[in-house]
Design an enzyme around this catalytic site. Structure first.
Site, PDB file in Angstrom:
ATOM      1  N   ALA A 209       0.808  -1.215   0.000  1.00 50.61           N
ATOM      2  CA  ALA A 209       0.000   0.000   0.000  1.00 50.61           C
ATOM      3  C   ALA A 209       0.842   1.266   0.000  1.00 50.61           C
ATOM      4  O   ALA A 209       0.435   2.282  -0.572  1.00 50.61           O
ATOM      5  CB  ALA A 209      -0.950  -0.007   1.202  1.00 50.61           C
ATOM      6  N   THR A 210       2.009   1.241   0.631  1.00 49.03           N
ATOM      7  CA  THR A 210       2.847   2.445   0.647  1.00 49.03           C
ATOM      8  C   THR A 210       3.249   2.845  -0.769  1.00 49.03           C
ATOM      9  O   THR A 210       3.140   4.014  -1.163  1.00 49.03           O
ATOM     10  CB  THR A 210       4.099   2.235   1.517  1.00 49.03           C
ATOM     11  OG1 THR A 210       3.687   2.074   2.876  1.00 49.03           O
ATOM     12  CG2 THR A 210       5.049   3.423   1.414  1.00 49.03           C
TER      13      THR A 210
ATOM     14  N   ASN B  32      -5.800   2.737  10.828  1.00 49.02           N
ATOM     15  CA  ASN B  32      -4.933   1.655  11.291  1.00 49.02           C
ATOM     16  C   ASN B  32      -4.718   1.642  12.790  1.00 49.02           C
ATOM     17  O   ASN B  32      -4.302   0.628  13.352  1.00 49.02           O
ATOM     18  CB  ASN B  32      -3.576   1.732  10.577  1.00 49.02           C
ATOM     19  CG  ASN B  32      -2.920   3.098  10.720  1.00 49.02           C
ATOM     20  OD1 ASN B  32      -3.478   4.091  10.260  1.00 49.02           O
ATOM     21  ND2 ASN B  32      -1.765   3.152  11.347  1.00 49.02           N
TER      22      ASN B  32
ATOM     23  N   SER C  14      -2.868  -3.708   0.391  1.00 42.67           N
ATOM     24  CA  SER C  14      -1.693  -4.407   0.901  1.00 42.67           C
ATOM     25  C   SER C  14      -2.061  -5.857   1.181  1.00 42.67           C
ATOM     26  O   SER C  14      -3.132  -6.137   1.728  1.00 42.67           O
ATOM     27  CB  SER C  14      -1.201  -3.733   2.190  1.00 42.67           C
ATOM     28  OG  SER C  14       0.024  -4.280   2.596  1.00 42.67           O
ATOM     29  N   GLY C  15      -1.171  -6.793   0.822  1.00 40.91           N
ATOM     30  CA  GLY C  15      -1.469  -8.208   1.002  1.00 40.91           C
ATOM     31  C   GLY C  15      -1.273  -8.725   2.411  1.00 40.91           C
ATOM     32  O   GLY C  15      -1.988  -9.614   2.862  1.00 40.91           O
TER      33      GLY C  15
ATOM     34  N   CYS D 296       4.720   1.599  11.701  1.00 45.70           N
ATOM     35  CA  CYS D 296       5.710   2.471  11.054  1.00 45.70           C
ATOM     36  C   CYS D 296       6.232   3.552  11.995  1.00 45.70           C
ATOM     37  O   CYS D 296       7.240   4.180  11.706  1.00 45.70           O
ATOM     38  CB  CYS D 296       5.091   3.116   9.822  1.00 45.70           C
ATOM     39  SG  CYS D 296       4.587   1.911   8.580  1.00 45.70           S
TER      40      CYS D 296
END
Length: 384
Positions: free
Chosen positions: A74-75, A155, A202-203, A329
């Protein structure tokens, strides 16, 4: 690490499902061809596998096969979406961007970069609910608004943002909508089937390997989203993401998405059951839920315990449960959560929010009451 430590940090990452690991290994050791190789069967099989994965993942958000490209997560998808629209904004004189102050750093930092390049970026604050309203966003849209970027699920708090409603409103304007769906992909599929222009996925939040994701760029009729590449060298993925495709990771992502889709009803039921057990256990303590509990995913819960330092509590609980103070992060930083601060919460609460997030089936033996006893013993008595 002790085997009895319960992992309650799936908002950071999930364990790779065993079936997924088997698929990844197969595409690493047996069908190991390069999807760009056109002269032999190894390449042909890899290309077909990638196309099957692309079709399934695109369909899972109601998009066409050709509207999805693979990325590292996703980033990277966020960066391609946000920075890739900059040239169009400059050409058309539309340099106004709307976002929220609770976005992930993978959205905030690219937008700050655009601000340095002359774009006007408005950061909306959601209030104590942690939910930005559709009306607040639409009230800021102007003729020169290029883009609205709003996450699907926060998140840190798990609060769901009104992206589906916004998509339907913005589709009638020239303003594009980008949604960071890292936390929401798979969990709220109908939201992402709304006419969102750009979706970052994102996976590794649904049992796939780290290092693979996707960007959906949905057409408006015959018109493509006018993205320009931010990297060059090879022309893969419609020239938006050059480089050799990581076929094993893509096939692992595909398998994880299939598993999650098959089991989503059970996942939701069990996630809600776990949430109820957590809330029941928490009643023995003095705590605050951070974020709108009525508009939250069932598997993320952010709380602050009265009178307790979050870092000290994490250290005390490390032999029982793996939890976090916020985004993975930024978890190395002891500064207050930018999400909780943007919600207008007092610094004492914003500095001590704890995020519990779980994946049903992976915490089946976890008993909330056991760690709650530790919290009870650590909380200071109520002052007279």
């Amino acid at each position: 690490m002790s085997a009895v430590v319960a992992y309650l940090d799936v908002a950071a990452t999930t364990r790779v499902e065993p079936r997924v690991a088997d698929v990844v290994l197969h595409w690493m050791t047996e069908d190991f061809g390069n999807a760009g190789s056109r002269t032999h069967e190894y390449g042909t099989r890899a290309k077909k596998g990638v196309q099957d994965a692309r079709s399934f993942l695109a369909a899972s958000v109601g998009a066409k096969t050709e509207e999805l490209i693979f990325t590292s997560g996703a980033t990277e998808s966020n960066n391609i979406a946000l920075l890739g629209l900059a040239a169009h904004g400059e050409k058309t004189g539309r340099r106004h961007i709307i976002t929220s102050a609770i976005e992930h750093k993978a959205v905030i930092e690219p937008l700050l970069h655009l601000r340095e390049k002359g774009f006007e970026v408005e950061f909306l604050e959601p209030g104590s609910s942690g939910r930005v309203t559709k009306e607040a966003v639409l009230g800021k849209v102007r003729d020169d608004t290029l883009l609205v970027s709003l996450m699907h699920v926060n998140n840190e708090t798990g609060v769901i943002q009104p992206v589906a409603e916004l998509a339907r409103e913005l589709r009638e304007t020239s303003t594009f909508l980008h949604v960071d769906a890292a936390q929401g992909y798979g969990k709220l599929p109908e939201d992402l089937k709304s006419p969102i222009d750009l979706i970052s996925i994102s996976g590794h939040k649904i049992g796939a390997p780290k290092g693979v994701g996707a960007l959906v760029a949905r057409r408006r009729g015959w018109s493509k989203v006018p993205l320009e590449p931010i990297m060059f060298g090879g022309g893969q993925e419609r020239k938006l993401r050059p480089g050799t495709l990581p076929v094993p990771h893509i096939m692992g992502f595909y398998e994880a998405a299939k598993i999650f889709e098959e089991s989503r009803s059970r996942w939701e039921r069990e996630a809600r059951g776990m949430r109820e057990r957590m809330l029941t256990a928490l009643r023995k303590t003095r705590f605050h839920i951070n974020g709108d509990a009525e508009h939250s995913v069932p598997h993320i819960l952010n709380v602050t315990f009265d009178g307790l330092n979050a870092e000290a509590l994490i250290v005390r609980l490390k032999e029982q449960v793996a939890i976090a103070t916020g985004s993975a992060c930024t978890s190395a930083s002891y500064t207050p959560s930018h999400v909780l601060m943007a919600m207008g919460l007092p610094e004492a609460i914003a500095s001590n929010g704890l995020r519990f997030s779980w994946f049903p089936g992976q915490v089946a033996d976890f008993v909330p009451e056991e760690f709650i006893e530790t919290v009870v013993h650590m909380q200071p008595p109520v002052a007279d």
